[in-house]
Write an enzyme that holds these catalytic residues in place. Sequence first.
Site, PDB file in Angstrom:
ATOM      1  CB  SER A 146      -0.858   0.001   1.273  1.00  0.00           C
ATOM      2  OG  SER A 146      -1.460   1.263   1.476  1.00  0.00           O
ATOM      3  CE1 TYR A 159      -3.953  -1.857   5.057  1.00  0.00           C
ATOM      4  CE2 TYR A 159      -2.922   0.216   4.452  1.00  0.00           C
ATOM      5  CZ  TYR A 159      -3.593  -0.929   4.092  1.00  0.00           C
ATOM      6  OH  TYR A 159      -3.906  -1.159   2.773  1.00  0.00           O
TER       7      TYR A 159
HETATM    8  P1  NAD Z   1     -11.452  -5.598   0.647  1.00  0.00           P
HETATM    9  O1  NAD Z   1     -11.773  -5.374   2.071  1.00  0.00           O
HETATM   10  O2  NAD Z   1     -12.520  -5.405  -0.375  1.00  0.00           O
HETATM   11  O3  NAD Z   1     -10.826  -7.038   0.416  1.00  0.00           O
HETATM   12  C1  NAD Z   1      -9.966  -7.644   1.344  1.00  0.00           C
HETATM   13  C2  NAD Z   1      -9.987  -9.133   1.090  1.00  0.00           C
HETATM   14  O4  NAD Z   1      -9.144  -9.776   2.068  1.00  0.00           O
HETATM   15  C3  NAD Z   1     -11.383  -9.717   1.234  1.00  0.00           C
HETATM   16  O5  NAD Z   1     -11.607 -10.661   0.213  1.00  0.00           O
HETATM   17  C4  NAD Z   1     -11.334 -10.406   2.602  1.00  0.00           C
HETATM   18  O6  NAD Z   1     -12.211 -11.501   2.716  1.00  0.00           O
HETATM   19  C5  NAD Z   1      -9.882 -10.867   2.610  1.00  0.00           C
HETATM   20  N1  NAD Z   1      -9.404 -11.184   3.952  1.00  0.00           N
HETATM   21  C6  NAD Z   1      -9.380 -10.365   5.035  1.00  0.00           C
HETATM   22  N2  NAD Z   1      -8.882 -11.035   6.099  1.00  0.00           N
HETATM   23  C7  NAD Z   1      -8.582 -12.301   5.657  1.00  0.00           C
HETATM   24  C8  NAD Z   1      -8.054 -13.457   6.280  1.00  0.00           C
HETATM   25  N3  NAD Z   1      -7.700 -13.470   7.576  1.00  0.00           N
HETATM   26  N4  NAD Z   1      -7.909 -14.577   5.535  1.00  0.00           N
HETATM   27  C9  NAD Z   1      -8.242 -14.581   4.224  1.00  0.00           C
HETATM   28  N5  NAD Z   1      -8.745 -13.514   3.580  1.00  0.00           N
HETATM   29  C10 NAD Z   1      -8.913 -12.391   4.298  1.00  0.00           C
HETATM   30  O7  NAD Z   1     -10.236  -4.644   0.351  1.00  0.00           O
HETATM   31  P2  NAD Z   1      -9.376  -4.339  -0.947  1.00  0.00           P
HETATM   32  O8  NAD Z   1      -9.370  -2.886  -1.093  1.00  0.00           O
HETATM   33  O9  NAD Z   1      -9.782  -5.199  -2.097  1.00  0.00           O
HETATM   34  O10 NAD Z   1      -7.934  -4.773  -0.406  1.00  0.00           O
HETATM   35  C11 NAD Z   1      -7.143  -5.787  -0.980  1.00  0.00           C
HETATM   36  C12 NAD Z   1      -5.689  -5.536  -0.598  1.00  0.00           C
HETATM   37  O11 NAD Z   1      -5.289  -4.271  -1.150  1.00  0.00           O
HETATM   38  C13 NAD Z   1      -5.459  -5.417   0.903  1.00  0.00           C
HETATM   39  O12 NAD Z   1      -4.234  -6.037   1.238  1.00  0.00           O
HETATM   40  C14 NAD Z   1      -5.367  -3.921   1.133  1.00  0.00           C
HETATM   41  O13 NAD Z   1      -4.600  -3.604   2.260  1.00  0.00           O
HETATM   42  C15 NAD Z   1      -4.698  -3.484  -0.143  1.00  0.00           C
HETATM   43  N6  NAD Z   1      -4.889  -2.062  -0.459  1.00  0.00           N
HETATM   44  C16 NAD Z   1      -6.106  -1.558  -0.784  1.00  0.00           C
HETATM   45  C17 NAD Z   1      -6.230  -0.199  -1.086  1.00  0.00           C
HETATM   46  C18 NAD Z   1      -7.539   0.432  -1.459  1.00  0.00           C
HETATM   47  O14 NAD Z   1      -7.581   1.660  -1.592  1.00  0.00           O
HETATM   48  N7  NAD Z   1      -8.603  -0.320  -1.659  1.00  0.00           N
HETATM   49  C19 NAD Z   1      -5.107   0.615  -1.059  1.00  0.00           C
HETATM   50  C20 NAD Z   1      -3.884   0.074  -0.724  1.00  0.00           C
HETATM   51  C21 NAD Z   1      -3.777  -1.275  -0.449  1.00  0.00           C
END
Ligand code: NAD
Length: 250
Positions: A146, A159
């Site tokens: 991230s 985080y």
């Molecule tokens: P989201 O909340 O939609 O998806 C997160 C996913 O992780 C979900 O499918 C959830 O079920 C899964 N998950 C959570 N805990 C888990 C566990 N213990 N075991 C298995 N699966 C688990 O969020 P997203 O935005 O799609 O995020 C995906 C990745 O991208 C994450 O690592 C997040 O930190 C990173 N990220 C997202 C953003 C953003 O702006 N959306 C920015 C930077 C980084």
Amino acid sequence: MAKTAIITGGSRGLGAAMAKKLGEMGFNVVLAYHSASSEKLTEEVAAEIEKFGVETLIVRADVSKFEDCEKLVKATIDRFGDRISVLVNNAGITNNCNWIDITPDQYERVIATNLMSFMHMTHLVLPYMISHSSKDDQCNIVNISSVGGLTGVINQADYCASKAGVIGMSRALALEYAGKGIRVNCIAPGMIMTDMLRGVNQDELNALAATIPEGYIGGVHDIADAMEYLLKANYVTGQVLSPNGGFVMQ
Ligand code: NAD
């Protein structure tokens, strides 16, 4: 024969978009999902992937736990054999809490989900990758960090620590396995519209969005495209690709 890719957190958001891209690229895709309530969503993602003519496997696993990661890798091998070519460590959570009010349970959960899952999964998958990887048949590990891993974000100390850890470990593994046909890279997304952002205070989010040089919040396709690039970029390892609209410049 199609190669095998495992993606954690494949039920929605960035994970679902990258899982579909993996199917489009011709991989058989193993989708790990976390909670029972995500099962139907994951099945829908799998059905879309199968339209590309590849096979899917969905496995319920809490990837913060080593034994669930073992179960996930075993299920993959039972179904598709041990030639695992791609691992995308995507599962992640956030707390959004200041460092006085946060509890140890909360921050331990963030570190376990965002960083320990990556340690468990790479520890389990690397022996299979190394047994068949070569310069001409590379294996890839793509880790979702991230911009929080590149810079500070208020109320996100745990985080940011987890995501900076993902970058540090990716670089070390990239070096450890360089020249052995295994590349390890990170994607550090900026603000991308998914459930994770929908949960954030919308006033704070709008204020943040106004500071993005490109002027808007990114879409999940921006991250799926970055993953596709890294999987195809044979000379790229140990790097952090950050689709972020100019929000953070490295
Ligand atoms: P989201 O909340 O939609 O998806 C997160 C996913 O992780 C979900 O499918 C959830 O079920 C899964 N998950 C959570 N805990 C888990 C566990 N213990 N075991 C298995 N699966 C688990 O969020 P997203 O935005 O799609 O995020 C995906 C990745 O991208 C994450 O690592 C997040 O930190 C990173 N990220 C997202 C953003 C953003 O702006 N959306 C920015 C930077 C980084």
